[in-house]
Design a protein around this motif. Structure first.
Motif, short mmCIF file in Angstrom:
data_model
loop_
_atom_site.label_atom_id
_atom_site.label_comp_id
_atom_site.label_asym_id
_atom_site.label_seq_id
_atom_site.Cartn_x
_atom_site.Cartn_y
_atom_site.Cartn_z
N GLU A 140 0.84 -1.21 0.00
CA GLU A 140 0.00 0.00 0.00
C GLU A 140 0.87 1.25 0.00
N PHE A 141 1.94 1.24 0.79
CA PHE A 141 2.83 2.40 0.85
C PHE A 141 3.56 2.57 -0.49
N LYS A 142 4.07 1.47 -1.04
CA LYS A 142 4.77 1.52 -2.34
C LYS A 142 3.86 2.04 -3.43
N ASP A 143 2.59 1.65 -3.37
CA ASP A 143 1.62 2.06 -4.39
C ASP A 143 1.11 3.48 -4.19
N GLY A 144 1.56 4.15 -3.12
CA GLY A 144 1.19 5.54 -2.88
C GLY A 144 -0.18 5.74 -2.27
N LEU A 145 -0.77 4.69 -1.70
CA LEU A 145 -2.07 4.85 -1.05
C LEU A 145 -1.96 5.69 0.22
N THR A 146 -0.80 5.64 0.85
CA THR A 146 -0.51 6.54 1.96
C THR A 146 0.88 7.12 1.75
N HIS A 147 1.11 8.28 2.34
CA HIS A 147 2.41 8.94 2.21
C HIS A 147 3.17 8.94 3.53
N VAL A 148 2.54 8.44 4.58
CA VAL A 148 3.17 8.39 5.90
C VAL A 148 3.15 6.94 6.36
N LEU A 149 4.33 6.42 6.67
CA LEU A 149 4.46 5.07 7.17
C LEU A 149 5.12 5.12 8.54
N ILE A 150 4.41 4.71 9.55
CA ILE A 150 4.95 4.62 10.91
C ILE A 150 5.44 3.19 11.08
N SER A 151 6.69 3.06 11.54
CA SER A 151 7.26 1.73 11.64
C SER A 151 8.15 1.60 12.87
N THR A 152 8.18 0.40 13.39
CA THR A 152 9.21 0.05 14.35
C THR A 152 10.44 -0.33 13.54
N ASP A 153 11.44 -0.88 14.17
CA ASP A 153 12.64 -1.29 13.45
C ASP A 153 12.42 -2.51 12.57
N VAL A 154 11.18 -3.00 12.49
CA VAL A 154 10.89 -4.19 11.70
C VAL A 154 11.28 -3.99 10.23
N ILE A 155 11.28 -2.77 9.74
CA ILE A 155 11.69 -2.53 8.35
C ILE A 155 12.90 -1.60 8.27
N ALA A 156 13.69 -1.55 9.32
CA ALA A 156 14.88 -0.69 9.28
C ALA A 156 15.86 -1.14 8.21
N ARG A 157 15.84 -2.42 7.87
CA ARG A 157 16.74 -2.96 6.84
C ARG A 157 15.92 -3.50 5.68
N GLY A 158 16.47 -3.35 4.50
CA GLY A 158 15.86 -3.97 3.34
C GLY A 158 14.62 -3.26 2.82
N PHE A 159 14.38 -2.05 3.23
CA PHE A 159 13.21 -1.30 2.78
C PHE A 159 13.70 -0.20 1.84
N ASP A 160 13.88 -0.53 0.60
CA ASP A 160 14.46 0.39 -0.38
C ASP A 160 13.37 0.99 -1.24
N GLN A 161 12.82 2.08 -0.77
CA GLN A 161 11.75 2.76 -1.49
C GLN A 161 12.22 4.14 -1.91
N SER A 162 12.19 4.40 -3.19
CA SER A 162 12.71 5.68 -3.69
C SER A 162 11.87 6.86 -3.24
N GLN A 163 10.59 6.63 -2.90
CA GLN A 163 9.74 7.77 -2.55
C GLN A 163 9.92 8.24 -1.11
N VAL A 164 10.73 7.55 -0.30
CA VAL A 164 10.95 7.99 1.08
C VAL A 164 11.93 9.16 1.06
N ASN A 165 11.46 10.32 1.50
CA ASN A 165 12.34 11.48 1.54
C ASN A 165 12.43 12.11 2.92
N LEU A 166 11.70 11.57 3.88
CA LEU A 166 11.75 12.10 5.23
C LEU A 166 11.59 10.95 6.23
N VAL A 167 12.52 10.89 7.17
CA VAL A 167 12.46 9.92 8.26
C VAL A 167 12.42 10.70 9.57
#
Length: 140
Positions: free
Chosen positions: A31-58
């Protein structure tokens, strides 16, 4: 709590954490990759291996610390977290929320470890300081 607050402010938000099934986590990432949402709240579960070009703010809601030594930063996890912003040649920014002397000391240790000063934007300053930080990062 953070998810609910952002939704109440009108932001479409997706939340992911380790207690979810892999199937549910995969659905949320899609859903995040497809742009359905622009904000993704995450624990460290995706700290590695989450290579999304649209992420511009952490935003680090908390700083990562060593599991059995909470006065020491987990520099590797910090690097993986902030590495999500500005991937693939794009510009990005990272905001670390510091909530007291403990956080400030951990941030100082992170800065020393990476030999890099992190600019400070105090919460009691004007919105211009935040806008200036975002402009410097190429996000405004």
């Amino acid at each position: 709590m953070l998810h609910d607050a952002l939704v109440n402010y009108g932001y479409p938000v997706t939340t992911i954490h380790g207690a979810m099934s892999q199937k549910d986590r995969d659905k949320i990432v899609k859903e995040f990759k497809d742009g359905l949402t622009h904000v993704l709240i995450s624990t460290d579960v995706i700290a590695r291996g989450f290579d999304q070009s649209q992420v511009n703010l952490v935003v680090n809601y908390d700083l990562p610390v060593v599991y059995n030594n909470p006065t020491q930063p987990d520099n590797e996890v910090y690097l993986h977290r902030i590495g999500r912003a500005g991937r693939f040649g794009r510009k990005g920014a990272v905001f670390n929320l510091l909530c007291g002397e403990k956080d400030e000391k951990i941030m100082e240790k992170i800065e020393r470890h990476f030999d890099h000063y992190v600019a400070e934007v105090r919460s009691w300053t004007s919105n211009e300081d935040f806008e200036d930080a975002l402009k410097k990062a190429g996000l405004m």
